[in-house]
Design an enzyme around this catalytic site. Structure first.
Site, PDB file in Angstrom:
ATOM      1  N   HIS A  50     -20.255  -1.129  34.916  1.00 20.55           N
ATOM      2  CA  HIS A  50     -20.869  -2.306  34.324  1.00 20.55           C
ATOM      3  C   HIS A  50     -22.379  -2.299  34.550  1.00 20.55           C
ATOM      4  O   HIS A  50     -22.903  -1.551  35.379  1.00 20.55           O
ATOM      5  CB  HIS A  50     -20.240  -3.573  34.906  1.00 20.55           C
ATOM      6  N   GLU A  52     -24.349  -4.379  35.982  1.00 15.62           N
ATOM      7  CA  GLU A  52     -24.779  -4.732  37.331  1.00 15.62           C
ATOM      8  C   GLU A  52     -24.724  -3.520  38.266  1.00 15.62           C
ATOM      9  O   GLU A  52     -25.597  -3.340  39.128  1.00 15.62           O
ATOM     10  CB  GLU A  52     -23.891  -5.845  37.893  1.00 15.62           C
ATOM     11  N   THR A 196     -10.633   0.306  -4.358  1.00 19.63           N
ATOM     12  CA  THR A 196     -11.849   1.038  -3.987  1.00 19.63           C
ATOM     13  C   THR A 196     -11.526   2.501  -3.728  1.00 19.63           C
ATOM     14  O   THR A 196     -12.259   3.406  -4.149  1.00 19.63           O
ATOM     15  CB  THR A 196     -12.496   0.410  -2.745  1.00 19.63           C
ATOM     16  N   ARG A 207     -23.535   7.641   7.628  1.00 21.16           N
ATOM     17  CA  ARG A 207     -24.478   8.724   7.342  1.00 21.16           C
ATOM     18  C   ARG A 207     -25.897   8.235   7.646  1.00 21.16           C
ATOM     19  O   ARG A 207     -26.511   7.518   6.861  1.00 21.16           O
ATOM     20  CB  ARG A 207     -24.339   9.170   5.889  1.00 21.16           C
ATOM     21  N   GLN A 292     -14.152  -7.473  -4.924  1.00 20.59           N
ATOM     22  CA  GLN A 292     -14.096  -8.929  -4.991  1.00 20.59           C
ATOM     23  C   GLN A 292     -12.730  -9.480  -4.601  1.00 20.59           C
ATOM     24  O   GLN A 292     -12.635 -10.534  -3.971  1.00 20.59           O
ATOM     25  CB  GLN A 292     -14.461  -9.398  -6.404  1.00 20.59           C
TER      26      GLN A 292
END
Length: 353
Positions: A50, A52, A196, A207, A292
């Site tokens: 972490h 700290e 799509t 990229r 959409q």
């Protein structure tokens, strides 16, 4: 220099790790003694030390009586790493300044309480709003069990979100495209619909000029129409998960999995059900780049936390005409955005074939 200045430095350290720490939060820490910074640190990834701990290691031998600034409440439980609260106490830190409390039920104030019980002066709330904004995705994930969703859209001034045939598929310019790839780099998942995948055959990879991180590619494909030859199935550049309502035992599902895709069958695909499944897989952030239909589904189910919209200075029409524009100015009109643009001189309307 005051508390705000040192805390801002810690926040900057944390922000530099955006995209690397999921499903953990981004955290930065700064240790100051006698007016000098003697240690700094940032959490670099799940399972790693972490912030700290990094700061304490850098400041070794100079921590007694020092002040630590940390952007998120130090942990107080044994997880992948030991409790930071114990290490802070053992190091002799006299004062701890915390930006925001941790909403994780395993912490939720116990780290602050442990420090105070050990006699460490502990202040909470310095630049709290900035700290909470920085880790908005983490807080949302912990509180809901679902990833933080960003919807990205690109459109022309007349609202077109897809290019006509014969016109470049890229609506926006190179600078905006570079920003989109940066968005991919910092998200765990990029999500699209099957249309799509069918129409664009995208890679959905990052990229950038520097080596970027490729997110998991998620396709919502109710009837399992993703082609076996699709780039995101065959290129091996990133994991691909396909959500479907078809059986995983079907021939097409088996063929997709043989090529390396993961097919996840659900009785009913909704934005909420998909996000719940992703949350169970420790996915903290999702970038929706779908068309959409997919975007509307996420909006209808109130499953979107952030919107990023790019508007290109051009007009598309049904007959493939592409009119380039010059933006004169943009301004806020009340709560609305006003864009004023004119056609380019000597090139008012050009058709690109």
């Amino acid at each position: 220099m005051n508390d705000d200045w040192y805390m801002q430095h810690a926040l900057d350290l944390a922000a530099a790790m955006e995209g690397q720490t999921s499903p953990n939060p981004m955290v930065g820490a700064v240790i100051v003694k006698n007016g000098r910074i003697v240690g700094t640190g940032a959490h670099m990834g799940a399972g790693e030390a972490h912030a700290e701990v990094h700061a304490l290691k850098m400041a070794e031998g100079r921590t007694g009586g020092a002040t630590m600034y940390v952007t998120l409440e130090p942990c107080n439980h044994h997880g992948r790493t030991p409790p930071c609260s114990e290490k802070i106490i053992e190091a002799g830190i006299a004062r701890v300044v915390v930006a925001a409390k941790d909403v994780n039920p395993e912490v939720a104030g116990s780290g602050i309480e442990a420090l105070r019980n050990a006699g460490v002066e502990t202040e909470v709330g310095v630049l709290e709003e900035k700290a909470e904004k920085l880790n908005a995705a983490f807080f949302h994930y912990v509180q809901t069990g679902k990833p933080y969703v960003t919807v990205k859209t690109a459109s022309t001034l007349n609202g077109a979100m897809t290019s006509p045939k014969g016109v470049s598929p890229w609506i926006t310019g190179k600078a905006a495209l570079a920003e989109v790839h940066q968005l991919r780099h910092i998200h765990d998942v990029i999500l699209v619909g099957v249309e799509t995948a069918l129409n664009d055959n995208p890679a959905l990879t990052t990229r950038l000029e520097i080596e970027g991180r490729n997110p998991i590619r998620v396709v919502l494909d109710r009837h399992l129409r993703t082609p076996l030859a699709a780039q995101l199935v065959t290129d091996g550049k990133a994991p691909t998960w396909i959500f479907t309502e078809e059986s995983r035992e079907s021939n097409h599902a088996s063929a997709l999995e043989q090529k390396g895709a993961r097919v996840i069958s659900m009785s009913t695909i909704t934005a909420k059900s998909v996000l719940e499944e992703l949350g169970r897989a420790d996915i903290q952030t999702v970038l929706v780049e779908g068309g959409q239909t997919i975007i509307s589904a996420f909006i209808a189910e109130n499953q979107v936390q952030r919107y990023i919209s790019y508007v290109a200075p051009k007009l598309f029409s049904a007959d493939a005409a592409n009119t380039e524009l010059e933006v004169e100015h943009t301004q806020m009109v009340g709560g609305d955005i006003k864009i004023t643009a004119t056609t380019k001189k000597g090139d008012a309307s050009c058709s690109q074939g």
